[in-house]
Write a protein that holds these residues in place. Structure first.
Motif, PDB file in Angstrom:
ATOM      1  N   PHE A 246       0.882  -1.172   0.000  1.00  0.00           N
ATOM      2  CA  PHE A 246       0.000   0.000   0.000  1.00  0.00           C
ATOM      3  C   PHE A 246       0.915   1.217   0.000  1.00  0.00           C
ATOM      4  O   PHE A 246       1.267   1.752   1.049  1.00  0.00           O
ATOM      5  N   LEU A 247       1.304   1.644  -1.192  1.00  0.00           N
ATOM      6  CA  LEU A 247       2.347   2.655  -1.337  1.00  0.00           C
ATOM      7  C   LEU A 247       2.002   3.954  -0.613  1.00  0.00           C
ATOM      8  O   LEU A 247       2.870   4.625  -0.046  1.00  0.00           O
ATOM      9  N   GLY A 248       0.722   4.306  -0.604  1.00  0.00           N
ATOM     10  CA  GLY A 248       0.311   5.545   0.046  1.00  0.00           C
ATOM     11  C   GLY A 248       0.495   5.526   1.549  1.00  0.00           C
ATOM     12  O   GLY A 248       0.458   6.578   2.194  1.00  0.00           O
ATOM     13  N   ALA A 249       0.691   4.346   2.138  1.00  0.00           N
ATOM     14  CA  ALA A 249       0.895   4.237   3.586  1.00  0.00           C
ATOM     15  C   ALA A 249       2.365   4.348   3.964  1.00  0.00           C
ATOM     16  O   ALA A 249       2.722   4.086   5.114  1.00  0.00           O
ATOM     17  N   PHE A 250       3.218   4.738   3.019  1.00  0.00           N
ATOM     18  CA  PHE A 250       4.631   4.895   3.333  1.00  0.00           C
ATOM     19  C   PHE A 250       4.803   5.862   4.506  1.00  0.00           C
ATOM     20  O   PHE A 250       4.214   6.941   4.522  1.00  0.00           O
ATOM     21  N   SER A 251       5.586   5.458   5.486  1.00  0.00           N
ATOM     22  CA  SER A 251       5.910   6.198   6.716  1.00  0.00           C
ATOM     23  C   SER A 251       4.746   6.249   7.708  1.00  0.00           C
ATOM     24  O   SER A 251       4.856   6.883   8.756  1.00  0.00           O
ATOM     25  N   ARG A 252       3.668   5.552   7.407  1.00  0.00           N
ATOM     26  CA  ARG A 252       2.517   5.531   8.311  1.00  0.00           C
ATOM     27  C   ARG A 252       2.382   4.158   8.959  1.00  0.00           C
ATOM     28  O   ARG A 252       2.921   3.173   8.470  1.00  0.00           O
TER      29      ARG A 252
END
Length: 491
Positions: A246-252
């Motif tokens: 889930f690329l958009g969750a990077f650093s989350r």
């Protein structure tokens, strides 16, 4: 010298993890076997995103063992979490003894298991005995193994309970999963290199088994990612593809957008840093959702020529009712606004997508809405595939509502026709222009060579063979198109 082989199914993250394993084995003195050689260690990286992927995974295991029947077998990937007993049974049926097998689940420590196997193989490859633990025990995984006297209903309940319990145990105990795999220094016979920046998903789309199979949501550090990208560019890779579950969750810590509390994404900053690496031609993103396409991200696309003008935005359905049932985190209007925003700042962007056909309850009106939205988006490529019910996803309970098989086939044909129309129109825009592209490795058959543009279009061209163009950035004059590619001449 001991030899290993790797067979990989599935996504870019799997491709990356396979090369991570290959890099480690090579550093420790093992040699990667070619397709005609037998191996001492077989690594099969599996997938279970659909029932077809599961079947292909089983076939890949059997085929690898048939080629090297005396080898040690190391099975990894999502299917190794889903159906350990079935995997072990088919390996035993192929004549491999249990103590020569290791099934490395994500809900364990596959990197540690790999270390143990390497140690045993290097000690004495002919004496792999009881000291090698056969299967990572992460619970009583019984998928596909119907115990005598067990009813189908009780079997299904057991499967659901076991898989869910294993995932909860992974979260509670902070199981490392894939975090301890090493870095990659080169992708063999590939001009583009994949770099995994993130893993795990807890969004739980109703059709998707991945959140149950992959580890908890986690991200690599920017420093670690940049170091690996620099190594890959130094090794000759001119394009980097940043990938994740889930690329958009990077650093989350979660993929659930309603828990992000308006915190800014760290993804744009990472992309900008990668784009600044000297010697890199393009950085590409593997997959995004509408919510990931922020003004900051679009500014990078508009002003950083190193960032490929290509976005993969999985649509899945153009019906709000179906999207809601899928538990997707966007609406039809969200998707339309995102496409408009992309086109307003990027010159002729390549927008590619995935669409699920025949989701439970999909009506003619729902499918028509999907076709309308596909035409609006002007997708340059559509990957349309039939819905696959997988236990214990939420949609498994709705499998009786799947449209008839002939209707699903007809809808896929309709989408194929739409894709051919849209993709052809998209490619035709570039006839007469000069484009840059990275030249792929030569094919074993035919004189036509292929190159890939930053907009994810293939250019076919004749090569006299006087120069070694593989991996180089070349200018092409586009002369015409065919049903799948651009045709060009070297400039």
């Amino acid at each position: 010298m001991l030899q290993f082989s790797i067979t990989t199914l599935g996504c870019k993250v799997n491709q990356y993890e396979s090369r991570s394993v290959a890099t480690k084995l090579t550093r420790l003195g093992l040699k990667e076997a070619n397709s005609s050689e037998k191996a001492d260690l077989l690594v099969i990286n599996t997938c279970c995103i659909t029932t077809t992927a599961m079947r292909k995974s089983r076939h890949a295991i059997r085929r690898a063992i048939k080629r090297s029947p005396d080898a040690f077998v190391f099975v990894m990937g999502c299917y190794s979490d889903y159906d350990q007993q079935k995997i072990l049974q088919l390996i035993n049926d192929a004549g491999i003894e249990t103590h020569h097998v290791r099934i490395a689940a994500h809900h364990g420590n596959p990197a540690a298991q790999l270390d143990q196997i390497i140690s045993e193989v290097q000690k004495d490859p002919d004496a792999l005995g009881e000291s090698v633990i056969s299967v990572q025990q992460v619970g009583n995984i019984r998928c596909g193994n119907n115990v005598a006297g067990e009813s189908l209903q009780s079997k299904e309940t057991s499967i659901s309970t076991d898989i869910k319990d294993n995932r909860l145990r992974t979260i509670k105990d902070k199981i490392p999963g894939t975090q301890l795999f090493g870095t990659v220094d080169k992708f063999k016979k590939r001009q583009r290199a994949f770099v995994k920046i993130q893993d795990g998903c807890d969004a739980f789309c109703s059709y998707c088994i991945v959140p149950f199979m992959r580890p908890r949501v986690w991200s690599r550090t920017v420093e670690d990612i940049l170091g690996e990208c620099e190594t890959l560019v130094a090794a000759g890779h001119r394009e980097i593809v940043l990938c994740g579950v889930f690329l958009g969750a990077f650093s989350r810590e979660t993929a659930l957008r309603n828990k992000w509390q308006d915190e800014p994404s760290a993804l744009p900053g990472l992309i900008r840093a990668v784009a600044d690496i000297k010697g890199l031609w393009r950085v590409r993103l593997s997959s995004l959702e509408p919510g990931d396409v922020t003004d900051e991200l679009l500014d990078i696309f508009a002003n950083c020529p190193t960032v490929a003008p290509h976005l993969h935005l999985p649509l899945q359905s153009g019906s709000d009712e179906i999207l809601k049932r899928m538990n997707r985190q966007y609406s039809v209007d969200d998707f339309r606004r995102t496409v408009k925003a992309i086109r307003s700042v990027i010159d002729r962007p390549a927008i590619t997508t995935d669409i699920i056909v025949g989701f439970p309850g999909e009506s003619d009106e729902d499918f028509a809405a999907t076709c309308d939205l596909a035409r609006f988006a002007g997708f340059s490529k559509i990957h349309a595939f039939p819905f696959s019910p997988i236990q214990p996803t939420a949609a498994w309970a709705w499998r009786s509502e799947i449209p008839p098989a002939n209707m699903v086939r007809d809808r896929r044909k309709t989408l194929a026709t739409i894709e051919a129309e849209l993709a052809g129109a998209y490619r035709s825009q570039f006839v007469g222009e000069t484009l840059e592209a990275i030249v792929e490795s030569p094919s074993a058959s035919g004189s036509m060579r292929k190159a890939m543009t930053d907009r994810y279009m293939t250019i076919e061209f004749n090569d006299s063979g006087t120069n070694d163009l593989t991996g180089k950035i070349v200018h092409f004059k586009i002369t015409q198109t065919n049903e799948s590619s651009l045709l060009g001449t070297l400039e």
